[in-house]
Design an enzyme around this catalytic site. Structure first.
Site, mmCIF file in Angstrom:
data_model
loop_
_atom_site.group_PDB
_atom_site.id
_atom_site.type_symbol
_atom_site.label_atom_id
_atom_site.label_comp_id
_atom_site.label_asym_id
_atom_site.label_seq_id
_atom_site.Cartn_x
_atom_site.Cartn_y
_atom_site.Cartn_z
ATOM 1 N N ASP A 135 28.813 34.529 -38.837
ATOM 2 C CA ASP A 135 27.818 34.421 -37.772
ATOM 3 C C ASP A 135 26.504 33.851 -38.292
ATOM 4 O O ASP A 135 25.791 33.140 -37.587
ATOM 5 C CB ASP A 135 27.590 35.798 -37.146
ATOM 6 N N ASP B 237 27.053 29.796 -39.174
ATOM 7 C CA ASP B 237 27.058 28.791 -38.112
ATOM 8 C C ASP B 237 25.640 28.407 -37.694
ATOM 9 O O ASP B 237 25.374 27.260 -37.343
ATOM 10 C CB ASP B 237 27.873 29.270 -36.910
ATOM 11 N N GLY B 238 24.711 29.364 -37.768
ATOM 12 C CA GLY B 238 23.317 29.025 -37.472
ATOM 13 C C GLY B 238 22.721 28.102 -38.521
ATOM 14 O O GLY B 238 21.984 27.169 -38.193
ATOM 15 N N ARG C 31 21.412 24.068 -37.980
ATOM 16 C CA ARG C 31 20.114 23.505 -38.388
ATOM 17 C C ARG C 31 20.299 22.385 -39.411
ATOM 18 O O ARG C 31 19.581 21.383 -39.365
ATOM 19 C CB ARG C 31 19.234 24.616 -38.972
ATOM 20 N N THR D 98 23.451 23.420 -30.070
ATOM 21 C CA THR D 98 23.863 23.140 -28.694
ATOM 22 C C THR D 98 23.868 24.427 -27.886
ATOM 23 O O THR D 98 23.979 25.530 -28.440
ATOM 24 C CB THR D 98 25.275 22.518 -28.647
ATOM 25 N N ASP E 297 28.605 31.704 -29.676
ATOM 26 C CA ASP E 297 28.218 32.680 -30.694
ATOM 27 C C ASP E 297 27.963 34.051 -30.073
ATOM 28 O O ASP E 297 28.440 35.075 -30.578
ATOM 29 C CB ASP E 297 26.972 32.177 -31.427
ATOM 30 N N ASP F 83 30.271 37.512 -30.546
ATOM 31 C CA ASP F 83 29.664 38.753 -31.046
ATOM 32 C C ASP F 83 29.963 39.927 -30.121
ATOM 33 O O ASP F 83 30.370 41.009 -30.572
ATOM 34 C CB ASP F 83 28.152 38.589 -31.191
#
Length: 325
Positions: free
Chosen positions: A102, A105-106, A110, A116, A123, A127
């Site tokens: 998790d 992916d952030g 960036r 998007t 995401d 969660d």
């Protein structure tokens, strides 16, 4: 060799010149002038016209790296659910990797400039679903506390849905749910804008539930059935496994009971010290995360109510009733 190359360049020169003249003519014909031509950074010109059409490479949002990581999280989560009833170690590893991705992916969003709205929703949905599935198992493992786990699921879903809807309705479709103004809630602003705070809260919240999951297999204090002897009849039933009527299903899905008998025996002998330590360390952060969910739900509800009041005033509501004369 060089002579042949020179002839080829000479032959292509008129065509290239014609293309350049056509592009230049197209740019000059635009009222905005040649200064409107843009470059995509790869040496490819992007021409802008009065119609506002830009010739850009096609992008497949579903194949962006952050979204691919999101799909991997879903696969790992489903695999952890399959092993959840009888394989605590395998399930915990798969579930933990899914949660740790998790944060990756952030970072990928960036780094590759691939943030998007689809990825943000994917995401959040992942969660909520993974945590809810774990809480559903805990409800069956600890029936006495099922109502508590059901309440946690409800608050988690309600607060995030209300917050997302309020952000889109009041802030606009281009506003991220992580853009929380300090004047509205400084604690939510800190939670969403500080990456360290966000990671610690989410990670330790999941760690607490994983610890409870491991304790359901290892702690006789929380699971008194672990003190009862298995018995020859029950052991034989586990070793034999549940009989499947269809031979096709037996081939596609191997019986988890026979494979899980050894794992179950190991789990019963698992030392509950580390799960208790994990639960104790993460419990305050878990409580803080639930408090933030309640704050998020309340703030989003008030924000929507403010919008309703404004809309009713603009519409002239409530309208005064006219008495019949």
């Amino acid at each position: 060799m060089s002579e042949r190359k020179t002839r080829r360049q000479a032959a292509l020169a008129p065509e290239a010149a014609g293309t350049a003249e056509a592009v230049d003519s197209y740019a000059k014909s635009s009222p905005q002038g040649a200064g409107d031509d843009k470059s995509n950074g790869n040496g490819q010109a992007i021409l802008s016209s009065r119609s506002g059409v830009e010739f850009t490479p096609h992008e497949n949002i579903f194949l962006f790296w952050p979204n691919i990581i999101g799909y991997s999280r879903i696969v790992l989560a489903i695999a952890s659910l399959y092993y959840m009833p009888l394989h605590p170690r395998t399930c915990s590893i798969l579930y933990s990797i899914s949660c740790l991705l998790d944060a990756l992916d952030g970072y990928a969003a960036r780094y590759f400039q691939q943030s998007t709205r689809f990825g943000a929703v994917l995401d959040m949905v992942t969660d909520r679903c993974t945590t809810s599935c774990l809480l559903v198992f805990l409800s069956s493992a600890f029936p006495r506390w099922a109502i508590v786990f059901q309440g946690l699921i409800s608050v988690d879903f309600a607060s995030h849905y209300m917050h997302m809807y309020a952000t889109l309705a009041m802030g606009g479709s281009d506003t991220s749910h992580k853009n929380v103004d300090k004047s509205r809630s400084w604690v939510l602003n800190l939670y969403y804008t500080n990456k360290v705070v966000l990671f610690v809260c989410c990670a330790l919240n999941e760690l607490f539930f994983i610890a409870l999951y491991l304790l359901s297999f290892s702690s006789p204090l929380l699971s008194p059935q672990l003190l009862k002897p298995l018995g020859e009849t029950r052991a034989a039933a586990i070793q034999t496994g549940a009989q499947v009527n269809s031979s096709v299903l037996r081939q596609l899905f191997t019986n988890p009971y026979s494979a899980g008998a050894l794992e179950m025996a190991r789990a019963n002998k698992m030392d509950s010290t580390w799960p208790w330590i994990m639960a104790g360390v993460s419990a305050p952060i878990m409580a803080l995360k639930q408090f933030l969910n309640v704050v998020q739900l309340v703030k989003a509800s008030k924000w929507l109510a403010e919008g309703d009041v404004k809309s009713r005033r603009e519409a002239g509501l409530p309208k005064k009733s006219r008495k019949n004369t």
